[in-house]
Design a protein around this motif. Structure first.
Motif, PDB file in Angstrom:
ATOM      1  N   ASP A 160       6.107  -3.999  -1.289  1.00 24.41           N
ATOM      2  CA  ASP A 160       6.053  -4.260   0.148  1.00 24.41           C
ATOM      3  C   ASP A 160       4.612  -4.612   0.509  1.00 24.41           C
ATOM      4  O   ASP A 160       3.678  -3.947   0.073  1.00 24.41           O
ATOM      5  CB  ASP A 160       6.497  -2.976   0.866  1.00 24.41           C
ATOM      6  N   VAL A 161       4.464  -5.680   1.275  1.00 25.89           N
ATOM      7  CA  VAL A 161       3.113  -6.144   1.610  1.00 25.89           C
ATOM      8  C   VAL A 161       2.284  -5.048   2.268  1.00 25.89           C
ATOM      9  O   VAL A 161       1.153  -4.784   1.881  1.00 25.89           O
ATOM     10  CB  VAL A 161       3.159  -7.388   2.535  1.00 25.89           C
ATOM     11  N   GLY A 162       2.873  -4.380   3.236  1.00 25.78           N
ATOM     12  CA  GLY A 162       2.102  -3.364   3.957  1.00 25.78           C
ATOM     13  C   GLY A 162       2.061  -2.011   3.281  1.00 25.78           C
ATOM     14  O   GLY A 162       1.076  -1.294   3.351  1.00 25.78           O
ATOM     15  N   ARG A 163       3.152  -1.669   2.590  1.00 20.02           N
ATOM     16  CA  ARG A 163       3.289  -0.296   2.104  1.00 20.02           C
ATOM     17  C   ARG A 163       3.115  -0.118   0.605  1.00 20.02           C
ATOM     18  O   ARG A 163       3.164   0.995   0.087  1.00 20.02           O
ATOM     19  CB  ARG A 163       4.657   0.254   2.511  1.00 20.02           C
ATOM     20  N   GLY A 164       2.908  -1.243  -0.096  1.00 18.22           N
ATOM     21  CA  GLY A 164       2.772  -1.138  -1.547  1.00 18.22           C
ATOM     22  C   GLY A 164       4.141  -1.022  -2.191  1.00 18.22           C
ATOM     23  O   GLY A 164       5.155  -1.327  -1.563  1.00 18.22           O
TER      24      GLY A 164
END
Ligand code: GDP
Ligand code: MG
Length: 370
Positions: free
Chosen positions: A264-268
């Motif tokens: 996930d781009v924001g959450r890794g």
């Protein structure tokens, strides 16, 4: 091995290389990180750092992650895990959506539900059911081939206007091979061309004898379109689940299976994990396939942060060092060093296997190596 590189030793202990070098200096040894140490020196260092010497092998990994069998008295009932299978276009996705809409979204603030590949519903009678939102045989078989036995009950969807088709038969065979009980959902009964009895008769030819034909496989007429029969289907599942007497021990280190995972781009890296035994908690250290991590956050199927997740609960796990694969097994372990050891060991093994296969090695040679 009777020698180990300084950097490797540090790595295995999850200590900084510089600290290990410093400690060797104190012992009167001037070494760089690329030099090797003999067994005795390595053991001194290990003791110095207060670690137990861990020499990883397959059986060590087994020892770490497979805790003792649960005492029957610690086992508590757990919700069933359900997978929907059937021929293409017979309504698997529609049925999942319809169940989700009637049972999940209605009770939620704003009705916003994020997709996490699995979700739970509560039936009118109060039974909790976990659905894997991965319809299709591919998901079922790939999970099985990776050793994850996640499904307790298969819902076989057969469209009443199309009856038994090739993938229906495939699904029957998969369920039989996995020894997972089945419930037949005869879908699309709202259609004028619907012929539920034809479905029952054709299932008979594949040794599926439904209740209406005096057999013991539950069959329910449903319409994902109108919602007809959905409550009855859910109750049938609850009944089947009761028969199975599904149990797990919530009071132990968690074990689960990855349903899906992505970066996930924001959450890794994020993995949706179905907890199969024990309870996963924030802060737990785990190994999952060739990855490891420490639970930074848990998010349930309603998009809410939760502190823990027990047996049969699907949950998003944040805090991974990399992205695992669907079907990978997650195990909570005691220390980060162990988690890392196991993950590294596994990825070394699979790298060696890939290399060996690439070099045209036979399976026998491969096994001899391992
Ligand atoms: P899947 O391939 O098994 O996932 O099937 P879908 O859920 O995608 O459904 C295939 C088609 O059948 C879609 O056009 C749905 O709208 C339709 N469909 C699904 N369930 C029903 C039903 O109960 N009644 C009717 N009339 N159509 C349905
Ligand atoms: Mg579909």
């Amino acid at each position: 091995p009777d020698a180990i590189m300084v950097s490797e030793l540090a790595n295995r202990m999850a200590e900084r290389v510089a600290d290990v070098v410093k400690s060797l200096m104190k012992m009167g040894m001037m070494v760089t990180q690329n030099q090797t140490l003999d067994q005795d020196t390595a053991e001194l260092i290990v003791e110095e750092f207060g670690h137990r010497m861990v020499r990883v092998s397959d059986s060590d990994v087994e020892d770490v992650i497979h805790q003792t069998e649960d005492d029957p008295k610690d086992l508590k009932p757990r919700p069933p895990v359900i997978t929907i299978m059937g021929h293409v276009d017979h309504g698997k996705t529609s049925l999942l959506d319809a169940i989700r809409k009637t049972k999940v979204v209605a009770g939620e603030a704003g009705g916003i539900t994020q997709h996490i590949g699995a979700y739970q519903v509560t039936t009118d009678s109060g039974a909790v059911l976990s659905f894997l939102d991965t319809p299709g045989h591919a998901a079922f078989t790939s999970m099985r081939s990776r050793g994850a036995h996640v499904t307790d009950i298969v819902i076989l969807v057969v469209a009443a206007d199309d009856s038994v088709m090739p993938q229906t038969i495939e699904a029957i065979n998969h369920a039989k091979a996995a020894k997972v009980p089945m419930i037949v959902a005869i879908n699309k009964v709202d259609k004028p061309a619907a012929n539920a009895d034809k479905v029952r008769a054709e299932l008979l030819q594949h040794e599926i004898v439904v209740e209406k034909m005096s057999g013991d496989v539950q069959d329910v007429e449903v319409s994902a379109l109108t919602g007809q029969g959905l409550d009855e289907l859910l109750e049938s599942i609850a009944i089947q689940a009761e028969i199975l007497e599904l149990k797990a021990n919530p009071d132990r280190a968690a074990e689960g299976a990855v349903i899906e995972a992505q970066l996930d781009v924001g959450r890794g890296p994020v993995a949706t994990v179905l907890i199969q035994n024990g309870t996963l908690k924030q802060g737990d250290i785990f190994v999952v396939g060739e990855q490891y991590g420490k639970v930074r956050a848990l998010v349930n199927d309603k998009g809410e942060r939760v502190a823990e997740a027990g047996p049969s609960v699907p949950v998003e796990v944040l805090g991974l060092n990399g992205t695992p694969e669907a079907g990978d097994v997650l195990n909570v372990v005691a220390t980060e060093a162990q988690a890392r050891e196991i993950a590294e060991y596994r990825s070394n093994v699979s790298r060696e296997k890939r290399a060996a296969v690439g070099a045209g090695t036979t399976l026998e040679q491969l096994m001899a190596k391992a």
